[in-house]
Structure formats: structure tokens, C-alpha cells
Scaffold this active site. Structure first.
Site, short mmCIF file in Angstrom:
data_model
loop_
_atom_site.label_atom_id
_atom_site.label_comp_id
_atom_site.label_asym_id
_atom_site.label_seq_id
_atom_site.Cartn_x
_atom_site.Cartn_y
_atom_site.Cartn_z
N MET A 85 1.09 -1.37 0.55
CA MET A 85 -0.21 0.01 -0.53
C MET A 85 1.00 1.31 0.22
O MET A 85 0.52 2.13 -0.89
CB MET A 85 -1.16 0.28 1.43
N HIS B 51 -10.35 -12.16 0.76
CA HIS B 51 -9.63 -11.02 0.09
C HIS B 51 -7.38 -12.31 -0.36
O HIS B 51 -8.14 -13.36 -0.39
CB HIS B 51 -8.72 -10.77 2.10
N LYS C 103 -3.22 -11.46 3.09
CA LYS C 103 -3.98 -11.16 4.66
C LYS C 103 -4.00 -11.93 5.85
O LYS C 103 -3.92 -13.01 5.63
CB LYS C 103 -5.47 -10.48 3.82
#
Length: 253
Positions: free
Chosen positions: A13, A142, A146
Site C-alpha cells: 500500500m 481477500h 492477509k
């Protein structure tokens, strides 16, 4: 120009936020904080907040819950607004965030997507109208990397649903060992992990002769990076307090 300190800048991210800032006007990343090293970034990266020696307006954090203590210590000392985008915080950590927000400006959301936050409010309203006559199930999916399950977003959606109900629901994560009729006050929570699924959330309201389904699909991580920048723009110069994506949405109306 809003100057940013990006915590977790070397992660997936963090790289997505960096790429978006490079293509979006009004923002500049002046430094990053990450235990990893990356010589390809065009801003300095520090191993801890104690080493930061540049000026900035807002912190965006896409790191890991284990980094929270150092971040909050720095925020409490410097009184600089922080946008917390990480998930998987413990109840104790959430309490620490709430305590810090009495002295600093802190933004926290389990999901940085504007669409998910809109969906959250829709689910609250649906639960208020349908909750007595419909069974409720939440399914989230997901990628296989994760760590937490159910997702922070699924828990956020459940909390919104709970606000619309006139009873305290029981969260049921697994029914394989149950040999009994589904209780009316259950909310089923189901997690799927596989491949590179970015984020899928589905809320099912199942009645006698009709089924109502609300869903949200994130097709790339850019949607979360965009929400983080929107939150950073909102938080710049804010006074102490705890803020959420709802505040950002209201400010845009």
C-alpha cells in the site's frame, strides 16, 4: 501543497500511495518510515519516527499494528495529524488511539474506500428496516497474504448493522460443529482467502421469500490510496479529535 510522511512506505500500500501521489497534484511525500530499505524511492526513508528530521503536515500510516506504539508516541509529542489506515488493531490498541485523539488529531477507518463507507451506512439503515424479519450474513474475501480474519472491514460493516438492530447479535464464525437451527439473533461471518483478491464484501439479508444483497468489490489497491489522500487533505490543520471517513464524506457535501 500538503506534505506527507508515509509510514509503511515500502509495503504494497505504501508503494501504491507513492505512485498515486506522483500522478496527483496537491501532495508531496517528504519522507517515509519503514524497517525495510528501498533505494528506488525519491524521498528519504527512516527506520523509526525518532529519526525523522523533515517537515510535513500529515502522517499516512499503512504499516502494521505493531508499529502503532511508536507512531502514537511521535504524534503525541509532535501534535501532527495522523491518518491510520492499518487494520487488525486489538481492543487495547483502539483504546490507545482513542486516548491519543484527546490530545491530537487522529483519523481511523477500517477501510479507506468511500464506497465501503457509504455501504456501511446503507447496511445500518437496512438492518433497522429488515432486521426483525431477515437473517443476516457477511462474506468477505481477500488475497492469500492477509493475516487477519475476519477483515477489519467486515467487522466495521457488522458494527454498522448492529447500530440498526434492536438486539445484540451473536457473531458466528463457524457452524461446522453446530447441529441446531440457526438462531434469529445470529450474524454469520465468513472469510475467504485466496490468490490476489483485493477485497470483496457481501452482506446478505435473507427473508422468507426474498433475498437482498449488498456488495462492494475493490478492483485495485488504488481506491484505498485515493481515500487515504482524501483523508490527509481533510486532516491537514485539524484540531485534536477522532475523525473517520464519515467526516470526510460530510465535508464533501
Amino acid at each position: 501543497m500538503i506534505k506527507l510522511l508515509l509510514s509503511g512506505c515500502c509495503g504494497h500500500m505504501g508503494r501504491t500511495v507513492t505512485a498515486l501521489v506522483n500522478s496527483r497534484e496537491g501532495f508531496e511525500i517528504t519522507a517515509g518510515v519503514d524497517l525495510k530499505e528501498d533505494n528506488n524511492l525519491d524521498y528519504p526513508v527512516f527506520a523509526s519516527f525518532d529519526e525523522v528530521n523533515v517537515n510535513f503536515d500529515v502522517i499516512i500510516d499503512f504499516s502494521h499494528p505493531t508499529a502503532l506504539a511508536g507512531l502514537l508516541e511521535y504524534v503525541n509529542k509532535m501534535h501532527i495529524p495522523a491518518v491510520l489506515c492499518s487494520t487488525g488493531y486489538s481492543d487495547e490498541q483502539i483504546e490507545e488511539i482513542n486516548t491519543s485523539s484527546k490530545h491530537c488529531a487522529i483519523f481511523r477507518s477500517a477501510n479507506m474506500s468511500l464506497g465501503i463507507n457509504l455501504l456501511s451506512d446503507i447496511c445500518r439503515q437496512a438492518a433497522k428496516i429488515l432486521g426483525d424479519n431477515f437473517d443476516i450474513e457477511i462474506i468477505e474475501a481477500h488475497h492469500n497474504l492477509k493475516l487477519d480474519a475476519p477483515s477489519g472491514t467486515a467487522l466495521m460493516l457488522e458494527k454498522s448493522i448492529e447500530k440498526g438492530l434492536d438486539y445484540k447479535p451473536e457473531l458466528v464464525y463457524d457452524r461446522h460443529d453446530r447441529r441446531q437451527k440457526r438462531d434469529k439473533k445470529e450474524i454469520g461471518m465468513h472469510a475467504v482467502r485466496g490468490g490476489n483478491i483485493v477485497g470483496e464484501h457481501q452482506i446478505i439479508f435473507a427473508g422468507e421469500d426474498e433475498i437482498i444483497t449488498f456488495s462492494h468489490s475493490a478492483r485495485s489497491k488504488t481506491v484505498f490510496a485515493s481515500g487515504a489522500l482524501d483523508a490527509a487533505a481533510f486532516m491537514a490543520g485539524k484540531k485534536s479529535g477522532l475523525y473517520s471517513m464519515k467526516d470526510v464524506i460530510l465535508s464533501q457535501n
